[in-house]
Design a protein around this motif. Sequence first.
Motif, short mmCIF file in Angstrom:
data_model
loop_
_atom_site.label_atom_id
_atom_site.label_comp_id
_atom_site.label_asym_id
_atom_site.label_seq_id
_atom_site.Cartn_x
_atom_site.Cartn_y
_atom_site.Cartn_z
N ASP A 21 0.79 -1.24 0.00
CA ASP A 21 0.00 0.00 0.00
C ASP A 21 0.82 1.29 0.00
O ASP A 21 0.25 2.36 -0.03
CB ASP A 21 -1.02 0.02 1.15
CG ASP A 21 -2.03 -1.11 1.03
OD1 ASP A 21 -2.49 -1.36 -0.10
OD2 ASP A 21 -2.34 -1.74 2.05
N ALA A 22 2.14 1.20 0.05
CA ALA A 22 3.01 2.37 -0.08
C ALA A 22 4.43 1.87 -0.34
O ALA A 22 4.82 0.79 0.08
CB ALA A 22 2.99 3.24 1.18
N THR A 23 5.18 2.68 -1.05
CA THR A 23 6.56 2.36 -1.40
C THR A 23 7.48 2.49 -0.18
O THR A 23 7.27 3.34 0.67
CB THR A 23 7.03 3.35 -2.49
OG1 THR A 23 6.16 3.22 -3.61
CG2 THR A 23 8.44 3.09 -2.93
N LEU A 24 8.49 1.63 -0.10
CA LEU A 24 9.55 1.77 0.90
C LEU A 24 10.62 2.65 0.25
O LEU A 24 11.04 2.38 -0.87
CB LEU A 24 10.13 0.41 1.27
CG LEU A 24 11.14 0.39 2.41
CD1 LEU A 24 11.03 -0.92 3.17
CD2 LEU A 24 12.55 0.61 1.94
N ILE A 25 11.04 3.71 0.94
CA ILE A 25 11.99 4.67 0.38
C ILE A 25 13.20 4.80 1.30
O ILE A 25 13.05 5.04 2.50
CB ILE A 25 11.34 6.05 0.18
CG1 ILE A 25 10.12 5.93 -0.73
CG2 ILE A 25 12.35 7.05 -0.40
CD1 ILE A 25 9.27 7.19 -0.79
N VAL A 26 14.40 4.66 0.72
CA VAL A 26 15.66 4.75 1.47
C VAL A 26 16.50 5.88 0.88
O VAL A 26 16.66 5.98 -0.33
CB VAL A 26 16.46 3.43 1.39
CG1 VAL A 26 17.76 3.55 2.17
CG2 VAL A 26 15.63 2.27 1.90
N ASP A 27 17.06 6.70 1.75
CA ASP A 27 17.97 7.78 1.36
C ASP A 27 19.32 7.49 2.03
O ASP A 27 19.37 7.01 3.16
CB ASP A 27 17.42 9.12 1.83
CG ASP A 27 18.13 10.32 1.25
OD1 ASP A 27 19.02 10.14 0.40
OD2 ASP A 27 17.80 11.45 1.65
N ILE A 28 20.41 7.78 1.33
CA ILE A 28 21.75 7.57 1.88
C ILE A 28 22.39 8.94 2.09
O ILE A 28 22.39 9.76 1.19
CB ILE A 28 22.62 6.72 0.93
CG1 ILE A 28 21.94 5.37 0.64
CG2 ILE A 28 24.00 6.50 1.55
CD1 ILE A 28 22.62 4.57 -0.44
N HIS A 29 22.92 9.16 3.31
CA HIS A 29 23.56 10.42 3.65
C HIS A 29 25.04 10.20 3.96
O HIS A 29 25.40 9.19 4.57
CB HIS A 29 22.90 11.05 4.88
CG HIS A 29 21.57 11.64 4.60
ND1 HIS A 29 21.15 12.81 5.17
CD2 HIS A 29 20.54 11.25 3.80
CE1 HIS A 29 19.94 13.11 4.75
NE2 HIS A 29 19.55 12.16 3.93
N GLU A 30 25.85 11.15 3.56
CA GLU A 30 27.25 11.20 3.97
C GLU A 30 27.41 12.46 4.82
O GLU A 30 27.12 13.56 4.36
CB GLU A 30 28.19 11.27 2.77
CG GLU A 30 29.65 11.42 3.18
CD GLU A 30 30.59 11.68 2.02
OE1 GLU A 30 31.80 11.71 2.27
OE2 GLU A 30 30.12 11.90 0.90
N ASP A 42 13.84 3.20 -4.13
CA ASP A 42 12.41 2.94 -3.97
C ASP A 42 12.12 1.46 -4.18
O ASP A 42 12.47 0.90 -5.22
CB ASP A 42 11.58 3.72 -4.98
CG ASP A 42 11.65 5.22 -4.79
OD1 ASP A 42 11.97 5.66 -3.67
OD2 ASP A 42 11.37 5.94 -5.76
N ILE A 43 11.47 0.83 -3.20
CA ILE A 43 10.97 -0.53 -3.36
C ILE A 43 9.46 -0.41 -3.42
O ILE A 43 8.81 -0.03 -2.44
CB ILE A 43 11.45 -1.45 -2.23
CG1 ILE A 43 12.97 -1.52 -2.22
CG2 ILE A 43 10.83 -2.84 -2.39
CD1 ILE A 43 13.57 -2.33 -1.10
N LEU A 44 8.92 -0.68 -4.60
CA LEU A 44 7.50 -0.49 -4.85
C LEU A 44 6.67 -1.53 -4.10
O LEU A 44 7.17 -2.57 -3.68
CB LEU A 44 7.22 -0.55 -6.35
CG LEU A 44 8.02 0.43 -7.20
CD1 LEU A 44 7.74 0.21 -8.68
CD2 LEU A 44 7.75 1.86 -6.80
N THR A 45 5.38 -1.24 -3.95
CA THR A 45 4.49 -2.15 -3.23
C THR A 45 4.52 -3.54 -3.85
O THR A 45 4.56 -3.68 -5.07
CB THR A 45 3.04 -1.63 -3.19
OG1 THR A 45 2.57 -1.50 -4.53
CG2 THR A 45 2.96 -0.29 -2.49
N THR A 46 4.54 -4.53 -3.02
CA THR A 46 4.60 -5.96 -3.32
C THR A 46 5.91 -6.39 -3.98
O THR A 46 6.05 -7.54 -4.36
CB THR A 46 3.40 -6.45 -4.17
OG1 THR A 46 3.49 -5.92 -5.49
CG2 THR A 46 2.07 -6.06 -3.52
N ALA A 47 6.89 -5.51 -4.11
CA ALA A 47 8.19 -5.86 -4.69
C ALA A 47 9.21 -6.11 -3.59
O ALA A 47 9.06 -5.63 -2.46
CB ALA A 47 8.67 -4.74 -5.61
N THR A 48 10.27 -6.84 -3.91
CA THR A 48 11.33 -7.07 -2.94
C THR A 48 12.67 -6.47 -3.39
O THR A 48 13.63 -6.48 -2.64
CB THR A 48 11.53 -8.57 -2.67
OG1 THR A 48 11.77 -9.25 -3.90
CG2 THR A 48 10.30 -9.16 -1.97
#
Length: 92
Positions: A21-30, A42-48
């Motif tokens: 029901d929503a995308t998993l979003i990861v940001d990388i910081h230095e 971005d990992i879309l809904t139902t995706a791995t």
Amino acid sequence: YMPYAFTITEVQASVTTAPTDATLIVDIHEAGTTIMATNKLDILTTATLDDGTATVSDTTIAADAKLEFEIDQIGSTVAGAGLKVTIIGTRT
């Protein structure tokens, strides 16, 4: 912390449990600043696996640089779980 200077060529992400029901979003910081361009991981809904559109704007990572992985969104009904982030590149 990076043990040596590094040039990033690609970043990838995957999860064991897919978000729904929503995308998993990861940001990388230095050192507190994002290294990502407009497209984060971005990992879309139902995706791995991430959707392959992430781009890195700051590809040069200094030795001893502090890298942080910020989870901006985890999914909705079911949160993505078992996150793995891979940074691909070369030692400089």
